[in-house]
Design a protein around this motif. Structure first.
Motif, PDB file in Angstrom:
ATOM      1  N   ALA A 135       0.808  -1.218   0.000  1.00  0.00           N
ATOM      2  CA  ALA A 135       0.000   0.000   0.000  1.00  0.00           C
ATOM      3  C   ALA A 135       0.846   1.275   0.000  1.00  0.00           C
ATOM      4  O   ALA A 135       0.536   2.223  -0.750  1.00  0.00           O
ATOM      5  CB  ALA A 135      -0.970  -0.009   1.176  1.00  0.00           C
ATOM      6  N   PRO A 136       1.941   1.358   0.764  1.00  0.00           N
ATOM      7  CA  PRO A 136       2.747   2.583   0.734  1.00  0.00           C
ATOM      8  C   PRO A 136       3.376   2.836  -0.645  1.00  0.00           C
ATOM      9  O   PRO A 136       3.521   3.975  -1.069  1.00  0.00           O
ATOM     10  CB  PRO A 136       3.831   2.353   1.787  1.00  0.00           C
ATOM     11  CG  PRO A 136       3.281   1.300   2.689  1.00  0.00           C
ATOM     12  CD  PRO A 136       2.390   0.450   1.829  1.00  0.00           C
ATOM     13  N   MET A 137       3.737   1.758  -1.342  1.00  0.00           N
ATOM     14  CA  MET A 137       4.308   1.900  -2.680  1.00  0.00           C
ATOM     15  C   MET A 137       3.248   2.427  -3.645  1.00  0.00           C
ATOM     16  O   MET A 137       3.514   3.318  -4.452  1.00  0.00           O
ATOM     17  CB  MET A 137       4.863   0.553  -3.157  1.00  0.00           C
ATOM     18  CG  MET A 137       5.660   0.627  -4.457  1.00  0.00           C
ATOM     19  SD  MET A 137       4.721   0.538  -6.012  1.00  0.00           S
ATOM     20  CE  MET A 137       3.759  -0.927  -5.834  1.00  0.00           C
ATOM     21  N   VAL A 138       2.047   1.884  -3.573  1.00  0.00           N
ATOM     22  CA  VAL A 138       0.965   2.344  -4.447  1.00  0.00           C
ATOM     23  C   VAL A 138       0.676   3.815  -4.167  1.00  0.00           C
ATOM     24  O   VAL A 138       0.592   4.630  -5.089  1.00  0.00           O
ATOM     25  CB  VAL A 138      -0.312   1.494  -4.256  1.00  0.00           C
ATOM     26  CG1 VAL A 138      -1.483   2.081  -5.036  1.00  0.00           C
ATOM     27  CG2 VAL A 138      -0.066   0.044  -4.679  1.00  0.00           C
ATOM     28  N   LYS A 139       0.569   4.160  -2.908  1.00  0.00           N
ATOM     29  CA  LYS A 139       0.272   5.541  -2.522  1.00  0.00           C
ATOM     30  C   LYS A 139       1.379   6.495  -2.966  1.00  0.00           C
ATOM     31  O   LYS A 139       1.112   7.596  -3.441  1.00  0.00           O
ATOM     32  CB  LYS A 139       0.077   5.635  -1.010  1.00  0.00           C
ATOM     33  CG  LYS A 139      -0.306   7.009  -0.538  1.00  0.00           C
ATOM     34  CD  LYS A 139      -0.541   7.058   0.955  1.00  0.00           C
ATOM     35  CE  LYS A 139      -0.909   8.475   1.357  1.00  0.00           C
ATOM     36  NZ  LYS A 139      -1.034   8.631   2.783  1.00  0.00           N
ATOM     37  N   GLY A 140       2.628   6.069  -2.862  1.00  0.00           N
ATOM     38  CA  GLY A 140       3.764   6.936  -3.148  1.00  0.00           C
ATOM     39  C   GLY A 140       4.202   6.989  -4.594  1.00  0.00           C
ATOM     40  O   GLY A 140       5.122   7.731  -4.929  1.00  0.00           O
ATOM     41  N   THR A 141       3.570   6.211  -5.453  1.00  0.00           N
ATOM     42  CA  THR A 141       3.921   6.208  -6.868  1.00  0.00           C
ATOM     43  C   THR A 141       2.963   7.096  -7.645  1.00  0.00           C
ATOM     44  O   THR A 141       1.758   7.018  -7.452  1.00  0.00           O
ATOM     45  CB  THR A 141       3.871   4.770  -7.440  1.00  0.00           C
ATOM     46  OG1 THR A 141       4.774   3.946  -6.707  1.00  0.00           O
ATOM     47  CG2 THR A 141       4.248   4.742  -8.913  1.00  0.00           C
ATOM     48  N   ALA A 142       3.516   7.929  -8.495  1.00  0.00           N
ATOM     49  CA  ALA A 142       2.678   8.763  -9.363  1.00  0.00           C
ATOM     50  C   ALA A 142       2.243   7.937 -10.568  1.00  0.00           C
ATOM     51  O   ALA A 142       3.040   7.200 -11.152  1.00  0.00           O
ATOM     52  CB  ALA A 142       3.442   9.996  -9.821  1.00  0.00           C
TER      53      ALA A 142
END
Length: 157
Positions: A135-142
């Motif tokens: 989830a943090p990767m999804v949130k932090g990726t544009a």
């Protein structure tokens, strides 16, 4: 209309296949001073849109926030077609290309971002498809979505 667009257009099916198999494309955005800025990108073609992903900050994102108009192109050179009489000016290229004009925006919906990032994984690292994305990767990726306004493709062989 360009001569080769009249005589050598790619069909809709050929355009789709080229977009699905091509590994890179070029995204053109407009700098705040009106000059073009072109970036090579990885992308997916999904639901008749182009999607790209990357870091959450950068020039292309700044440019899109300022002006949503973009260009996108894909080009595959298959081989040089040499003139049998060795005339250098009669050398040609066997190729396929696509040129897209559209409007881009940053995707904010987390579920849409996750869906697109899964498509990216399927395309570039299919052996990892189906694995859960943190989830943090999804949130932090544009994720950038290009709504296609015009798309043309041509070939020469």
């Amino acid at each position: 209309m360009q001569y080769r667009m009249k005589t050598h257009p790619l069909s809709e099916e050929q355009i789709t296949k080229l977009l699905e198999r091509s590994q890179t494309g070029s995204l053109a955005t407009i700098n705040t001073d009106g000059t073009p800025y072109v970036t090579p990108i990885h992308f997916v073609y999904y639901n008749n849109k182009i999607y790209a992903h990357g870091l959450p900050k950068g020039k292309k994102l700044d440019n899109i926030a300022h002006d949503q108009r973009v260009g996108f192109s894909v080009y595959e050179m298959n081989e040089l077609l040499l003139d049998p009489n060795e005339k250098p000016c009669d050398t040609n290229t066997k190729y396929e290309s696509i040129i897209i004009s559209g409007n881009a925006k940053r995707v904010e919906d987390i579920q849409v971002k996750e869906d697109i990032l899964k498509k990216v994984v399927e395309k570039y690292t299919p052996h990892l498809a189906g694995k859960e994305l943190p989830a943090p990767m999804v949130k932090g990726t544009a994720v950038i979505e290009i709504d296609i306004m015009e798309m043309t493709g041509k070939y020469y062989s």
